[in-house]
Design a protein around this motif. Structure first.
Motif, short mmCIF file in Angstrom:
data_model
loop_
_atom_site.label_atom_id
_atom_site.label_comp_id
_atom_site.label_asym_id
_atom_site.label_seq_id
_atom_site.Cartn_x
_atom_site.Cartn_y
_atom_site.Cartn_z
N LEU A 71 0.81 -1.22 0.00
CA LEU A 71 0.00 0.00 0.00
C LEU A 71 0.85 1.27 0.00
O LEU A 71 0.39 2.33 -0.43
CB LEU A 71 -0.93 0.01 1.22
CG LEU A 71 -2.15 -0.91 1.16
CD1 LEU A 71 -2.93 -0.83 2.47
CD2 LEU A 71 -3.05 -0.53 -0.01
N SER A 72 2.08 1.16 0.47
CA SER A 72 2.97 2.33 0.50
C SER A 72 3.86 2.41 -0.73
O SER A 72 4.71 3.29 -0.81
CB SER A 72 3.85 2.29 1.76
OG SER A 72 3.06 2.43 2.92
N GLY A 73 3.68 1.49 -1.67
CA GLY A 73 4.48 1.51 -2.89
C GLY A 73 5.78 0.74 -2.83
O GLY A 73 6.57 0.76 -3.78
N ARG A 74 6.04 0.06 -1.72
CA ARG A 74 7.28 -0.72 -1.60
C ARG A 74 7.13 -2.06 -2.29
O ARG A 74 6.18 -2.80 -2.01
CB ARG A 74 7.62 -0.93 -0.12
CG ARG A 74 8.00 0.34 0.62
CD ARG A 74 8.21 0.10 2.10
NE ARG A 74 6.97 -0.34 2.76
CZ ARG A 74 6.58 0.08 3.96
NH1 ARG A 74 7.30 0.95 4.63
NH2 ARG A 74 5.46 -0.37 4.48
N ASP A 75 8.09 -2.37 -3.19
CA ASP A 75 8.04 -3.67 -3.87
C ASP A 75 8.95 -4.66 -3.15
O ASP A 75 9.57 -4.35 -2.13
CB ASP A 75 8.42 -3.52 -5.34
CG ASP A 75 9.83 -2.98 -5.55
OD1 ASP A 75 10.60 -2.89 -4.56
OD2 ASP A 75 10.16 -2.63 -6.69
N CYS A 76 9.01 -5.88 -3.70
CA CYS A 76 9.79 -6.94 -3.04
C CYS A 76 11.28 -6.60 -2.98
O CYS A 76 11.96 -6.96 -2.02
CB CYS A 76 9.58 -8.27 -3.76
SG CYS A 76 7.92 -8.96 -3.55
N ALA A 77 11.77 -5.90 -3.99
CA ALA A 77 13.19 -5.53 -3.99
C ALA A 77 13.50 -4.62 -2.81
O ALA A 77 14.55 -4.75 -2.16
CB ALA A 77 13.54 -4.85 -5.31
N ARG A 78 12.60 -3.70 -2.50
CA ARG A 78 12.83 -2.81 -1.37
C ARG A 78 12.76 -3.57 -0.05
O ARG A 78 13.54 -3.31 0.88
CB ARG A 78 11.80 -1.67 -1.36
CG ARG A 78 12.11 -0.56 -2.36
CD ARG A 78 11.23 0.64 -2.13
NE ARG A 78 11.42 1.23 -0.79
CZ ARG A 78 10.68 2.23 -0.32
NH1 ARG A 78 9.69 2.74 -1.07
NH2 ARG A 78 10.89 2.72 0.89
N TYR A 79 11.82 -4.50 0.04
CA TYR A 79 11.75 -5.30 1.26
C TYR A 79 13.06 -6.05 1.50
O TYR A 79 13.52 -6.17 2.64
CB TYR A 79 10.58 -6.29 1.20
CG TYR A 79 9.28 -5.72 1.72
CD1 TYR A 79 8.90 -5.92 3.05
CD2 TYR A 79 8.43 -4.97 0.91
CE1 TYR A 79 7.70 -5.40 3.55
CE2 TYR A 79 7.24 -4.44 1.39
CZ TYR A 79 6.87 -4.65 2.71
OH TYR A 79 5.70 -4.14 3.20
N ALA A 80 13.67 -6.51 0.42
CA ALA A 80 14.93 -7.26 0.55
C ALA A 80 16.10 -6.34 0.85
O ALA A 80 16.85 -6.57 1.80
CB ALA A 80 15.19 -8.05 -0.73
N THR A 81 16.27 -5.29 0.05
CA THR A 81 17.45 -4.44 0.19
C THR A 81 17.42 -3.59 1.45
O THR A 81 18.47 -3.30 2.03
CB THR A 81 17.61 -3.51 -1.04
OG1 THR A 81 16.44 -2.71 -1.18
CG2 THR A 81 17.82 -4.32 -2.30
#
Length: 299
Positions: A71-81
């Motif tokens: 909902l905040s625009g964070r994708d899986c790559a951001r969750y990882a990095t």
């Protein structure tokens, strides 16, 4: 394998705990290198990517649905990095304790916990030739025409257009270290697959078709006059004490004497590590295009 540690003595729990790897078989943010660099620390024929469940051993994970973000625009790559989650589905070191739970940011019926490999979600992609480190990698070399290799006996050329029954060509076998120039399975070939000959196509396996595997036109048994008979000097070591078997098992060179997939650009050239007599792995080691042949001897 149970109890596996890498060449530096680091275990699977160390890799996972330090976030050196991710469950999808990629390098973690704190590893300081790429997937290819895991081979530098191989031990007993395995890297963390083939030995450790937390590093994707035996499976490949794909983020799903494709293109998902919360909902905040964070994708899986951001969750990882940004280390917002852990492979076990818990909040990561980067998750602010004042924020709502990860599940509260779900979108389209998915949160990072179900969509992202780094958070324990995603979907598993099973390879017909898994598990192996190199099935997770981008092939380092590709070719649109058969390559030629100079040998003592003449010129070796890969069979034009050859690929095995799974579609892997000579460049793949060399880059993925599935064979050696001596015509034997390479360090990344898994025993459970059987023999490379089991993947023959058109009656020819990589041992017959590929220069890097001891075959090709002008290679293999038909080119016995140029076949390497052994490393020379037999006990050769580079200036840091690494021998020919190390160069071969770690993929530091190719049969053409060039840096292999395990060699890092930051180290300079293979020639920079010549022994006291000026011999390099490319001069002394069969796996690196050197050694002794009928009619030629190293040194």
């Amino acid at each position: 394998p149970q109890g596996w540690v890498d060449s530096d003595g680091d275990s699977c729990s160390t890799y996972v705990g330090n976030q050196w790897c991710l469950p999808d078989g990629t390098a973690g943010a704190s590893f300081g290198g790429t997937v290819d660099d895991f081979s530098r620390f191989a031990n007993d024929g395995h890297t963390a990517l083939t030995a450790c469940c937390g590093c994707g051993a035996g499976r490949r994970c794909r983020n799903a649905p494709a293109g998902w973000h919360d909902l905040s625009g964070r994708d899986c790559a951001r969750y990882a990095t940004e280390q917002l989650c852990t492979p076990t589905g818990a909040p990561g070191a980067g998750w602010n304790a004042s924020w709502p739970s990860i599940a509260d940011y779900a979108r389209d019926n998915h949160s990072a916990l179900t969509a992202c490999c780094a958070c324990g979600g995603g979907e598993v992609v099973v390879s017909t030739r898994a598990p192996t480190t190199t099935t997770l990698r981008t092939t380092i070399r590709s070719t649109t025409a058969p390559r030629t290799t100079s040998t003592t006996g003449g010129v070796c050329a890969d069979d034009a257009g050859w690929a095995d029954k799974d579609g892997d060509d000579c460049a793949s076998y060399e880059a993925k270290r599935w064979c050696t120039s001596a015509g034997t399975p390479g360090p990344e070939w898994q025993e459970e697959w059987g023999s490379p000959r089991d993947f023959a196509s058109g009656g020819r396996s990589a041992f017959d078709a590929c220069c890097a595997c001891g075959g090709g036109t002008g290679g293999g048994d038909s080119d016995a006059a140029g076949e390497c008979q052994g490393d020379a000097p037999e006990e050769w070591k580079d200036r840091l004490g690494f021998d020919c078997s190390t160069y071969e098992s770690k993929g530091w060179c190719t049969a053409q004497g060039e840096p292999g997939p395990g060699w890092r650009v930051a180290w300079g050239s293979i020639g920079d590590y010549a022994d006291g007599g000026g011999l390099t792995a490319a001069d002394a080691c069969c796996a690196c295009g050197g050694g002794s042949t009928k009619g030629r001897s190293g040194g």
